[in-house]
Design a protein around this motif. Sequence first.
Motif, PDB file in Angstrom:
ATOM      1  N   LEU A   6       0.845  -1.190   0.000  1.00 22.83           N
ATOM      2  CA  LEU A   6       0.000   0.000   0.000  1.00 22.83           C
ATOM      3  C   LEU A   6       0.883   1.243   0.000  1.00 22.83           C
ATOM      4  O   LEU A   6       1.772   1.398   0.830  1.00 22.83           O
ATOM      5  N   VAL A   8       0.459   5.490  -0.149  1.00 23.72           N
ATOM      6  CA  VAL A   8      -0.547   6.522   0.062  1.00 23.72           C
ATOM      7  C   VAL A   8       0.051   7.888  -0.234  1.00 23.72           C
ATOM      8  O   VAL A   8       1.147   8.219   0.248  1.00 23.72           O
ATOM      9  N   ALA A 155       0.787   1.145   6.134  1.00 21.56           N
ATOM     10  CA  ALA A 155       1.124   1.375   4.731  1.00 21.56           C
ATOM     11  C   ALA A 155       2.622   1.208   4.525  1.00 21.56           C
ATOM     12  O   ALA A 155       3.435   1.574   5.373  1.00 21.56           O
TER      13      ALA A 155
END
Length: 853
Positions: A6, A8, A155
Amino acid sequence: MTRGRLRVMLGAAPGVGKTFAMLEEGRRLRDEGRDVVVAIVETHGRAATAGLVEGLEVIPRRVVDHRGVKLDDLDIAAVIERHPDIALVDELAHTNAPGSEHEKRWQDVDEILDAGIDVISTVNIQHIESLNDVVQQITGVPQRETVPDSVLRKADQVELVDLTPQSLRDRLSQGLVYPTARVDAALSNYFRLGNLTALRELALLWLADEVDTALQAYRAEQGINTSWEARERIVVALTGGPEGDTLLRRGARIAQRSGGGQLFAVHVTNPDGLSVPDASIISNQRVLVETLGGTFHQLVAEQVPSALVDFARSVNATQLVIGVSRRSRLQTFFGGAGTSSNVVRLSGDIDVHMVSHSEAGKRQLPTVGGALSITRRVIGLIIAVGGLPLLTLLLSLFRSDQSLPSDVLLFQLFIVVVALIGGIWPALVSAVVAGFLLDFYFVPPLYLIRIADPLHFLALLIFVIVAALVSLVVDQAARRARIAARASAEAEVLVAVAGGVLQGGDVLQALVSRLRESFGMTSVLLKQGDETVAVSSDPEAGRAHDGRTTMPVGENAAIELIGRPLEPSDRRILGAFVSQLAAALLQRQLATEAADAKPLAQADKLRSALLAAVSHDLRRPLASATAAVSSLRSPDVKLGRADRAELLATADESLIALGALVTDLLDVTRLQAGVIGVVLAPVALDDVVGGALDELRLPPGGVTLELATVPHVDADAALLQRAVVNLLSNAIRFSPDGSPPAISTSQFGDAVQLRVIDSGPGIPSDKREDVFVPFQRLGDLDNSVGVGLGLSLSKGFVEAMGGTLEAEDTPGGGLTMVIELPATGTGAAALDDATTAHQPNNGIPAVHPRVDA
């Protein structure tokens, strides 16, 4: 299957370019040969953003039919079935449409990651759960869509998409963020320069803290104890003396010059002495530290220098500030190196600043020595082992028939020196060995373990006894010094705790934090039943602990200490902590009970006010109606048709006023009891305003209308109209001639506002809350206007519908009453956030032209 990664893109505010950066990164990765798809992207009508989507594969959205409204959203199944390398998912904090598999988009992303697909997403700083209240204080706009902090912490990569506040305002002015009609309102509300600057700082600090947390975790995993100067952390060592203020200010200046440095102040209670620093000085220095933006820590440790250095390493300090020693040269000569010298020796790669101060070099009474350490015992034993042969050799060179008494005395002196240095065990060993040496080398017959003269045997026995007694006295003194030092250290900690409690704040949290620091525990938890009331953990991550110690606190609470096993001496001060915790828990319980009793007191106050009000306001319409009816019924009074009509009108008006008054009193009673009936339904504010104008029978031009095109609100139409009638009546009463009141409507975020504006005398800011209290007229002497229930009822009606009613100043003078209600589809139901989430406005009020009526 390997879980996806992930990534971001974090922004400080809407419009900084998060989605643009995500799409640019997607195109770059596609050009490198990666399989990239657009799972969902919100362009918000921005041509530049839409242009970046072109050329990328877009997964079709899922369409949901909710109460006749078509809503489109992310199709998780389609993304997983397509199974690209990377999926671009915009707006991580988005609330999904009703009926979706998950409530929030970040949950969709979690499922996509579990399928082994990498995700690049976007989020604004205001959507982070832990910062929600901070952002609301800055912008005045509540954020209903949030992302748990744990999602972002897990993340693999968080990137800040940064833009200066003025550059963002320039983009907004050019129409690159919002449509032209919304630019002025955006610039004067959410996108004020101060708001954007604060949000940008918040984003930078949050990201810096996350980077720091990741660095600490890495250092713990790798077992790295040396300091890394990634960020300046200044530790100031406090002795409890007056020079601490100088040291703290010097440390604060160093931290400030480094730009964003952290300041720690630490006071180590020294168990090697009986001197206790002035508690008021420590308390004042604690306040000074907090004023300078730092944190205060207090430790109890055997070795002050090692405790200071260990603490500095635990917080990854880069610099340590200590004062020049206050010890005199004589104390330094006999007592050895001071604390500051030992800190410099142990500091390693931590820079040490030795700061001169006015107390440096001042003579002090020497402190009483503490308990003997293992090091001193070993030194005493080494002196005994090495010194006895040397002394024997030296005395044997001058041996004679008359030298035996002096030899015994010299051996006795040597044993006393060993006892003073090493304590009882080295001295006893030395005494026994010295006795054999005296008998073998100096008592006739020589070189034999045998004594010819009984007096010599008595002298030798006395020698051993005296040596043992001196050793015992030294050891007892050391033990008593240890006990006294421990007691003074414990007392100092308790004084500091009491000072922290008296200063206010969260008493339970302060006690738990002080308890953990005092005993050097990994973490301490205070539990009451199944509730964890307070918790304090060591900032050093990944530290192992030895065990758990649990002690009851009061009847239904317990304190749990995780860390080293407690010694019996620790239990005494722990008992004192437990007593204070029990008292604090009892105080909290009493405060809760007092808060529960407060509504009863308010109800009693309301009843008293009601009795005082009805004594006059009910009597007046009753007296008028009674007089009119009595006159009509009296056979002695001859009335004409006009007189009879006037008396009937008086009776009618009095009975209508009496009915309205009774209705208001009943409504107040229902509001106080929380049983007023509210039926929420979509309501148009235009209809409510029109109904209120009709009810008040206002002439043309009696009210200025500025009604914008706004969504319907979730409200009870009848209650809302009564509230508007009350507010408008009040505004008409106080508006000067020639300046009629005004009614305006606008949208602010997910809320709709209705303003009733007058240009009257207004209300002082410190009296605004009083106008909403029942039976308050704020000093009016005219009792003909009612019992003072209008504003109280209006506020109660609005709050019963889930809205707010607040008083504001009218620019130029006067009072503006603001009713704020949630727009239809943004209430408490799950569908609420979803319906408006597809038309986000980020809390910027819509701007509409003025309408004259």
